[in-house]
Design an enzyme around this catalytic site. Structure first.
Site, mmCIF file in Angstrom:
data_model
loop_
_atom_site.group_PDB
_atom_site.id
_atom_site.type_symbol
_atom_site.label_atom_id
_atom_site.label_comp_id
_atom_site.label_asym_id
_atom_site.label_seq_id
_atom_site.Cartn_x
_atom_site.Cartn_y
_atom_site.Cartn_z
ATOM 1 N N TYR A 189 -6.584 -11.144 -3.059
ATOM 2 C CA TYR A 189 -6.707 -11.017 -1.606
ATOM 3 C C TYR A 189 -7.933 -10.184 -1.274
ATOM 4 C CZ TYR A 189 -4.598 -11.192 3.099
ATOM 5 O OH TYR A 189 -4.331 -11.460 4.424
ATOM 6 N N LYS A 211 -8.090 -15.427 -1.610
ATOM 7 C CA LYS A 211 -7.644 -15.447 -0.216
ATOM 8 C C LYS A 211 -8.494 -14.473 0.589
ATOM 9 C CE LYS A 211 -3.591 -14.795 2.725
ATOM 10 N NZ LYS A 211 -2.162 -14.444 2.803
ATOM 11 N N THR A 263 2.879 -9.604 6.067
ATOM 12 C CA THR A 263 3.865 -9.858 7.117
ATOM 13 C C THR A 263 5.236 -9.334 6.720
ATOM 14 O OG1 THR A 263 2.618 -11.846 7.712
ATOM 15 C CG2 THR A 263 4.836 -11.663 8.606
#
Length: 304
Positions: free
Chosen positions: A132, A157, A45
């Site tokens: 991730y 994640k 983000t």
């Protein structure tokens, strides 16, 4: 161990296109004051892909200074191995508490290569590291067990959304770490994660990143309270009235998972500038739809 709503701030840019640390500080402090459980600067983000190494370091430093020890700060790192190691070192020197390791640049690697990538970054970084699982870094359950065994790896994640494989991965990692009693956490990292939170919680993945928290912490926190207290009626109302329509809008254009969030921050009164290429800002029509969705979500919260 992390808890609560995980805040992934956007990265503000000034009118001339340069990094805007002052506005970033305002954005981060507002998120912490609103009740973020942790701050993850320079991640997806935050347009990690669009930052120079110097800008990345400035973003992490600004976030750490703005948080001022209130909650943990996990910086995004990744890309080519030397770059990931360099950024990790700079994040450590500037006070980050941990790292979120994004995928290596472009290449589609075999599972052993991905494990080696994680191991080398973790060993060089000297900080707790969350792996991730997304894009070109998709770990099989076997590979995930191997990375979970690395000393400084503390979390996994998921940004893929393959529930069956993730359920197997969660069980496999838990079983592999049971005798060591190593603290380890699992995270839902899908875009607009709230839309899949009930499914992820059902397989033992309660934590999630909330992009909505960037521009509507009231909605994000209301959903978190509902889902953690078992208020299914409230969860369904927020999903049907806000999050699912937001997903539909997000899916209209590649990159909207980031640019809509940044537009939402601007709609709430903080000028964080546009997204950098190759992403595109929302069209006027889509901005109007986002604005209407935002008002609907806030109304749902006000009428609770």
């Amino acid at each position: 161990m992390l808890d609560g709503v995980l805040f992934f701030p956007v990265t503000p840019f000034a009118p001339d296109g340069t990094l805007d640390p002052r506005t970033l500080g305002t954005h981060v402090r507002a998120g912490v004051d609103a009740g973020a459980g942790a701050v993850f600067p320079a991640c997806g983000t935050g347009e990690f892909h669009a930052l120079s190494p110097r800008e990345h370091t400035d973003v992490v430093r600004t976030a750490v200074e703005s948080v001022d020890g209130a909650v943990p700060v996990f910086a995004g790192v990744g890309g080519p191995l030397p770059t990931a190691i360099e950024l990790a070192g700079a994040a450590r020197e500037n006070g980050a508490d941990g790292l979120l390791l994004l995928p290596p640049y472009l290449v589609n690697a075999d599972q052993d290569g991905l494990v080696r990538y994680v191991r080398e970054v973790a060993q060089a970084a000297g900080l707790p590291l969350i792996v991730y699982n997304r894009a070109n870094a998709r770990f099989s359950p076997r590979a995930a067990v191997e990375v979970a065994a690395i000393d400084r790896v503390v979390g996994f994640k998921d940004g893929v959304g393959d529930i069956e494989t993730l359920a197997r991965t969660v069980v496999a990692i838990r079983e592999s770490l049971r005798e060591r009693a190593k603290p380890f956490q699992f995270f839902n990292g899908l875009p607009t994660a709230e839309a899949t939170v009930p499914a992820y919680r059902a397989i033992g993945v309660p934590l999630y990143s909330s992009a909505v928290f960037c521009f509507a912490p009231e909605i994000s926190l209301a959903f978190h309270r509902a889902v953690t207290t078992g208020d299914e009626k409230r969860v369904d109302a927020l999903l049907a009235g806000f999050f699912h329509p937001l997903v539909a809008l997000r899916d209209k254009v590649p990159g909207y998972a980031v640019s809509l969030v940044k537009a939402g921050v601007r709609l709430r009164g903080l000028d964080v500038g546009p997204v950098r290429a190759p992403l595109s800002d929302p069209t006027r029509e889509d901005l109007d739809e986002l604005s209407a969705l935002l008002e609907r979500g806030l109304e749902l919260v006000r009428n609770a």
